[in-house]
Design an enzyme around this catalytic site. Structure first.
Site, PDB file in Angstrom:
ATOM      1  N   GLU A 203     -59.465 -48.035  47.202  1.00 59.69           N
ATOM      2  CA  GLU A 203     -60.639 -49.029  46.803  1.00 59.69           C
ATOM      3  C   GLU A 203     -60.448 -50.032  46.178  1.00 59.69           C
ATOM      4  O   GLU A 203     -59.398 -50.309  45.126  1.00 59.69           O
ATOM      5  CB  GLU A 203     -61.272 -47.907  45.649  1.00 59.69           C
ATOM      6  CG  GLU A 203     -62.332 -48.186  44.830  1.00 59.69           C
ATOM      7  CD  GLU A 203     -63.830 -48.407  45.489  1.00 59.69           C
ATOM      8  OE1 GLU A 203     -64.000 -49.394  45.907  1.00 59.69           O
ATOM      9  OE2 GLU A 203     -64.301 -47.200  45.803  1.00 59.69           O
ATOM     10  N   HIS A 205     -63.591 -51.748  44.620  1.00 57.20           N
ATOM     11  CA  HIS A 205     -64.638 -51.893  43.781  1.00 57.20           C
ATOM     12  C   HIS A 205     -65.439 -53.358  43.840  1.00 57.20           C
ATOM     13  O   HIS A 205     -65.660 -53.894  42.811  1.00 57.20           O
ATOM     14  CB  HIS A 205     -64.111 -51.454  42.337  1.00 57.20           C
ATOM     15  CG  HIS A 205     -64.073 -50.129  42.148  1.00 57.20           C
ATOM     16  ND1 HIS A 205     -62.999 -49.271  41.725  1.00 57.20           N
ATOM     17  CD2 HIS A 205     -65.253 -49.140  42.252  1.00 57.20           C
ATOM     18  CE1 HIS A 205     -63.107 -48.010  41.617  1.00 57.20           C
ATOM     19  NE2 HIS A 205     -64.539 -48.055  41.816  1.00 57.20           N
ATOM     20  N   GLU A 229     -61.380 -50.341  50.890  1.00 57.18           N
ATOM     21  CA  GLU A 229     -62.826 -50.164  50.548  1.00 57.18           C
ATOM     22  C   GLU A 229     -63.391 -51.399  49.794  1.00 57.18           C
ATOM     23  O   GLU A 229     -62.595 -51.686  48.492  1.00 57.18           O
ATOM     24  CB  GLU A 229     -63.067 -48.887  49.864  1.00 57.18           C
ATOM     25  CG  GLU A 229     -64.462 -48.702  49.668  1.00 57.18           C
ATOM     26  CD  GLU A 229     -64.747 -47.255  49.306  1.00 57.18           C
ATOM     27  OE1 GLU A 229     -65.935 -47.249  48.241  1.00 57.18           O
ATOM     28  OE2 GLU A 229     -64.107 -46.296  49.509  1.00 57.18           O
ATOM     29  N   HIS A 305     -70.392 -42.543  50.781  1.00 60.85           N
ATOM     30  CA  HIS A 305     -69.876 -42.547  49.422  1.00 60.85           C
ATOM     31  C   HIS A 305     -70.523 -41.422  48.605  1.00 60.85           C
ATOM     32  O   HIS A 305     -71.753 -40.998  48.868  1.00 60.85           O
ATOM     33  CB  HIS A 305     -70.455 -43.820  48.818  1.00 60.85           C
ATOM     34  CG  HIS A 305     -70.163 -44.389  47.459  1.00 60.85           C
ATOM     35  ND1 HIS A 305     -71.220 -43.849  46.289  1.00 60.85           N
ATOM     36  CD2 HIS A 305     -69.208 -44.475  46.627  1.00 60.85           C
ATOM     37  CE1 HIS A 305     -70.669 -44.301  44.998  1.00 60.85           C
ATOM     38  NE2 HIS A 305     -69.704 -44.664  45.454  1.00 60.85           N
TER      39      HIS A 305
END
Length: 395
Positions: A203, A205, A229, A305
């Site tokens: 991830e 963010h 991601e 998600h």
């Protein structure tokens, strides 16, 4: 079309008479819910959790319902979706997207209950017998390789065959050299701990500028990750395709978009390999099915998600059962207190990293008011840009 039609005969769910909202406090975040009543004595529920603005979304949801849903037939779902979105001049955005998503979920809950079938029977049926999920929120200890490795082992031992984490700590745009080395060491430790057969997702963010994102793409290549991601902010969407060309693994994203109109530049630029719409943010069942279909025309997969409560997990299972290009579903359920499951009676359990076919009518979940009363919202703020954010402490 954008006014309530009371001349057509109502369907088996009757007409909507009242809409209420509830909030549940946890040690991580406040969860929000909507409950819709009809004159046939049925109730339908949906999740309206916003990471930071649950109170505001609850107020907006009730206002939207008063303006557009009272007296309506829940079976007129396409009209209701358009009425709320277009008729209220929402034009997208996070609060409107969350409110509309929860109301849409409640309509499918009502329709399923009225017909006596699980909601997934109304959203494409089942393309599979179970839904594979991955664990998030498992890395809540000290940000050290041995700590994360131990927790990753524990997570896989529970039956999960995939997990995701953000190894990068606080920061925006760039990483200091020491911080970059520490982050890569964390990924290496987790990969070694879980072995080669489990999927590992990383991830970002949506934090890094292109030079840092490109450096991370190179640094992460040895660890056989399933995707990286949201490596960059969506203000840099035009550079996502360029980053994809540099990556030896898929790039994923899309949780910050709330309908097909916001998704247009993502599809137009082929920004990602895997889209990640949220059933409680991107317009509910009605819109996410359309997003999945558009993604399929671009050769993209769908991995929803879900940083919400077990209700959204259950909703997402109903939705993904009928999505042919579905990949895997996120879940934070293992992070939550037991009373959350008491408050949401009937949510679907995770068994060995999978969730089976629902059998109850509608979503199969009821809100238990007494538990909500015992655990009011805290209205705290979780700052993921602060040091130690991965511990999910409150300020």
């Amino acid at each position: 079309m954008l006014t309530v039609n009371r001349t057509r005969p109502a369907g088996p769910a009757g007409r909507i008479t009242r809409v209420e909202t509830l909030m549940l406090g946890t040690s991580w975040r406040d969860f929000g819910y909507v409950r819709v009543h009809t004159d046939e004595g049925l109730t339908g529920i949906g999740e309206i959790t916003h990471p930071y603005r649950v109170r505001e979304v609850c107020a907006l949801t009730e206002a939207l319902a008063q303006r557009h849903l009272i007296g309506a037939d829940p079976f007129d779902i396409e009209e209701l979706w358009l009425r709320v979105y277009q008729g209220d001049f929402l034009r997208g955005g996070d609060m409107g997207g969350v409110a509309l998503s929860g109301l849409d979920q409640a309509m499918y809950d009502l329709m399923g209950k009225a017909l006596g079938v699980p909601a997934y029977r109304l959203t494409g049926g089942a393309c599979r017998d179970e839904v594979r999920v991955y664990a998030n929120g498992w890395y809540t200890g000290e940000r050290e390789p041995e700590t994360f490795a131990a927790k990753a082992k524990e997570t896989v031992a529970k039956g999960f065959t995939a997990l995701k984490f953000d190894p990068f700590g606080p920061g925006l745009h760039e990483l200091e050299r020491a911080e970059l080395r520490r982050s890569v060491d964390l990924v290496a430790a987790v990969r070694e701990a879980i072995g080669p057969d489990a999927d590992l997702f990383i991830e970002g963010h949506a934090r890094f500028a292109m030079p840092t994102a490109a450096r991370l793409v190179r640094e992460l290549e040895p660890f056989d990750i399933g995707w990286f991601e949201e490596p960059m902010p969506w203000t840099h969407i035009e550079r996502y395709a360029e980053l994809r060309q540099r990556a030896a693994f898929p790039i994923s994203g899309g949780e910050h978009f709330h309908n097909r109109y916001e998704y247009k530049p993502l599809f137009a630029t082929n920004a990602v390999d895997i889209i990640q719409p949220d059933l409680s943010m991107a317009g509910g069942f009605t819109e996410v099915r359309k997003l999945a279909a558009i993604a399929d025309t671009h050769g993209m997969l769908v991995a929803p998600h879900n940083s919400n409560s077990p209700l959204c997990t259950t909703v997402s299972v109903h939705a993904t059962l009928g999505i042919p290009n579905f990949k895997i579903l996120e879940t934070f359920d293992g992070l939550l207190e037991d009373y959350v499951f008491d408050a949401l009676k009937g949510t679907l359990p995770i068994v060995d990293g999978h969730i089976g076919l629902p059998t109850a009518p509608g979503l199969g979940v009821e809100l238990v008011d007494e538990v909500f009363e015992e655990h009011p919202p805290s209205h705290r703020f979780w700052n993921m840009f602060a040091d130690g954010w991965e511990k999910r402490n409150r300020t």
